[in-house]
Design an enzyme around this catalytic site. Structure first.
Site, PDB file in Angstrom:
ATOM      1  N   ASP A  28       0.835  -1.197   0.000  1.00 59.80           N
ATOM      2  CA  ASP A  28       0.000   0.000   0.000  1.00 59.80           C
ATOM      3  C   ASP A  28       0.873   1.251   0.000  1.00 59.80           C
ATOM      4  OD1 ASP A  28      -1.796   2.007   0.346  1.00 59.80           O
ATOM      5  OD2 ASP A  28      -2.447   1.407   2.351  1.00 59.80           O
ATOM      6  N   GLU A  33      32.086   8.822   2.159  1.00 56.16           N
ATOM      7  CA  GLU A  33      32.662   8.713   3.506  1.00 56.16           C
ATOM      8  C   GLU A  33      31.589   9.176   4.489  1.00 56.16           C
ATOM      9  OE1 GLU A  33      36.010  11.332   3.523  1.00 56.16           O
ATOM     10  OE2 GLU A  33      37.068  10.267   1.932  1.00 56.16           O
ATOM     11  N   GLU A  58      30.059   9.663   8.028  1.00 47.10           N
ATOM     12  CA  GLU A  58      30.416   9.725   9.450  1.00 47.10           C
ATOM     13  C   GLU A  58      29.164   9.536  10.303  1.00 47.10           C
ATOM     14  OE1 GLU A  58      34.085  12.916   8.841  1.00 47.10           O
ATOM     15  OE2 GLU A  58      32.059  13.645   9.281  1.00 47.10           O
ATOM     16  N   GLU A  69      36.764   9.572  14.410  1.00 46.21           N
ATOM     17  CA  GLU A  69      36.818  10.891  13.789  1.00 46.21           C
ATOM     18  C   GLU A  69      37.213  11.961  14.810  1.00 46.21           C
ATOM     19  OE1 GLU A  69      36.874  12.812  11.302  1.00 46.21           O
ATOM     20  OE2 GLU A  69      36.807  11.321   9.724  1.00 46.21           O
ATOM     21  N   GLU A 129      34.004   6.846  11.486  1.00 43.61           N
ATOM     22  CA  GLU A 129      33.856   6.764  10.026  1.00 43.61           C
ATOM     23  C   GLU A 129      34.308   5.381   9.570  1.00 43.61           C
ATOM     24  OE1 GLU A 129      36.260   8.627   6.361  1.00 43.61           O
ATOM     25  OE2 GLU A 129      35.295  10.158   7.587  1.00 43.61           O
ATOM     26  N   HIS A 132      31.300  13.101   2.695  1.00 43.79           N
ATOM     27  CA  HIS A 132      32.077  13.522   1.525  1.00 43.79           C
ATOM     28  C   HIS A 132      31.860  12.487   0.427  1.00 43.79           C
ATOM     29  CE1 HIS A 132      35.035  15.439   4.634  1.00 43.79           C
ATOM     30  NE2 HIS A 132      33.896  16.085   4.546  1.00 43.79           N
ATOM     31  N   ARG A 142      40.797  22.122   2.430  1.00 43.05           N
ATOM     32  CA  ARG A 142      39.507  21.489   2.643  1.00 43.05           C
ATOM     33  C   ARG A 142      38.393  22.486   2.971  1.00 43.05           C
ATOM     34  NH1 ARG A 142      40.693  15.777   4.078  1.00 43.05           N
ATOM     35  NH2 ARG A 142      42.879  15.491   3.576  1.00 43.05           N
ATOM     36  N   GLU A 196      35.834  15.455  -5.242  1.00 40.38           N
ATOM     37  CA  GLU A 196      35.252  15.182  -3.917  1.00 40.38           C
ATOM     38  C   GLU A 196      34.329  16.336  -3.535  1.00 40.38           C
ATOM     39  OE1 GLU A 196      36.579  14.736   0.787  1.00 40.38           O
ATOM     40  OE2 GLU A 196      38.078  15.243  -0.716  1.00 40.38           O
ATOM     41  N   ARG A 226      32.203  17.929  -0.766  1.00 38.65           N
ATOM     42  CA  ARG A 226      32.341  17.778   0.684  1.00 38.65           C
ATOM     43  C   ARG A 226      31.127  18.233   1.489  1.00 38.65           C
ATOM     44  NH1 ARG A 226      37.300  16.957   2.592  1.00 38.65           N
ATOM     45  NH2 ARG A 226      37.032  18.300   4.413  1.00 38.65           N
TER      46      ARG A 226
END
Length: 442
Positions: free
Chosen positions: A52, A130, A132, A187, A194, A243, A314, A331, A333
């Site tokens: 349903d 990745e 976390e 982490e 992670e 990421h 970063r 990547e 982030r």
């Protein structure tokens, strides 16, 4: 060659499976299960099992509620934590209409549709996420607290990291389910972990993310802990991100790599970056879909808030890791693990493809720490910010046709409605911070 019907039946018999969970996600990304006895497996494999759809968030109205589940036979897996005398297995399913068409509100089918678009351009998308998460204690009633089980820091080892046993158990369980684990570590924040698994084609990766979250929660529970993928459970410490490393392949060759290109990146890589940066303010509503997501996307906690890219640091939205050749990748982030992985990958891929199709040039890279620039310096360099709230992100999504096209009209409308309601409830709620700051003062 994919798994055949006969192979699934044989594997179920060999593992003494008694029940099968037919799994799919709703639009928000919550995993749903329809459990059936193994005697119904043949019927399920033929896509004849109905459920349903009106009971599922954002799916259908009551008058069009009949939906069919079509399992992807390649996703058959036995849960390692069940007693062997009566195992439980799962199959991840696509949702179909009674007319035999893929249901437009099915997130997995949505990703498949965007992947077909990439395929028509000659591309296969590989993704390495990745994700976390935090491990918290539970109270006497079994409800989650925000008390962490350790005082560990990045990459810390026992005896400080008391969650290590739980994490090791998670890794072993995932490996038994066919995951290739590349890394597992503590982490930066207390209680934060992670586990990284090997990149794969996009659909397989989205399936693995859904399974990953399910396994992590189950194993944590068995250790008396609560695992949460909430982006920012505790004020003042790093939040949890996801990421997402992305690369496009043509006939087994990574087309983001060009030995003779600037920084050994191809034109397609630069266009893909351009597309991601162009559409990020809109797709953030999907990759960061909760009110809480925007408590993580603030300067100072390693979360990217600026629309820029770099190889070296970063602080921007996009980082290009140093590896070249087959490992060349973009990547992104900003996403967090509260997202629906099928929809998140669909919108990011669509943004990148739009960059390639329309030759959207990437701006110059920003190799300085953007957090340390003044607002005026950022403005002079043309560096904009991601949305500061879920409302702002939804407004951007509402005016972005390309991202709406990725989601399809049905999901766009249901997603926007659910999320606007969520934001409104949050905005109307009186929070502890307000009481602490205003109650005695005014």
């Amino acid at each position: 060659m994919g798994t055949t019907r006969q192979e699934v039946m044989a594997m179920a018999k060999e593992a003494n499976v008694k029940f099968i969970r037919l799994q799919f996600t709703d639009i928000i990304g919550v995993l749903k299960n329809v459990a059936i006895p193994v005697e119904q497996l043949g019927k399920a494999l033929d896509g004849e099992l109905m459920f349903d759809g009106s009971s599922i968030e954002g799916f259908v109205r009551i008058e069009e509620s009949d939906q069919y589940l079509k399992p992807d036979l390649n996703t058959f897996s036995v849960f390692p934590w069940r007693p062997r005398d009566g195992s439980v297995a799962r199959l991840i399913c696509d949702v179909y209409t009674p007319e035999g068409e893929p249901f437009v509100g099915c997130p997995r089918s949505t990703l498949k549709r965007v992947l077909e678009e990439a395929e028509a351009m000659g591309y296969t998308l590989n993704v390495g996420p990745e994700a976390e998460f935090f491990l918290f204690h539970t109270d006497e009633s079994g409800r989650p607290t925000t008390i962490t089980h350790d005082r560990g820091g990045y990459f810390d080892l026992s005896p400080v990291d008391l969650g290590e046993n739980a994490r090791r158990d998670m890794v072993m369980t995932l490996q038994e389910m066919g995951f290739e684990i590349e890394a597992s570590h503590h982490e930066v924040a207390e209680g934060q972990h992670e586990i990284d698994f090997k990149y794969d084609e996009a659909l397989a990766t989205a399936d693995k993310l859904v399974t990953f979250k399910f396994v992590v929660r189950n194993v944590a529970q068995r250790h008396g802990l609560h695992a949460t993928f909430m982006p920012k459970p505790i004020f003042g410490i790093n939040g949890s991100g996801m990421h997402t490393h992305q690369s496009l392949f043509v006939n087994g060759e990574n087309i983001f790599f060009d030995a003779n290109g600037e920084r050994q990146l191809s034109k397609e890589a630069y266009y893909y970056i351009g597309g991601i940066l162009k559409h990020a303010s809109a797709f953030t509503a999907v990759t960061n879909p909760t009110v809480n997501s925007y408590k993580r996307l603030v300067p100072g906690y390693e979360a990217p808030v600026y629309l820029a890219w770099s190889e070296r640091n970063r602080s921007p939205l996009i980082r290009i890791p140093a590896r070249r050749g087959v490992g060349t990748r973009v990547e992104v982030r900003s996403p967090d693990p509260s997202c629906n992985p099928y929809l998140a990958l669909a919108v990011m891929l669509k943004a990148g493809l739009d960059g390639i199709r329309n030759k959207i040039d990437a701006p110059a890279p920003v190799d300085r720490n953007i957090y340390q620039l003044t607002e005026q310096e950022r403005s002079e360099m043309g560096i904009a910010s991601l949305p500061g709230s879920l409302k702002e992100a939804l407004d951007n999504l509402e005016s972005n046709k390309v991202m709406q096209e990725a989601l399809g009209a049905h999901i766009t409308e249901r997603f926007m409605t659910a999320k606007r309601r969520e934001y409104q409830e949050y905005a109307m709620t009186v929070h502890n911070w307000e009481l602490e700051n205003y109650l005695a003062k005014f």
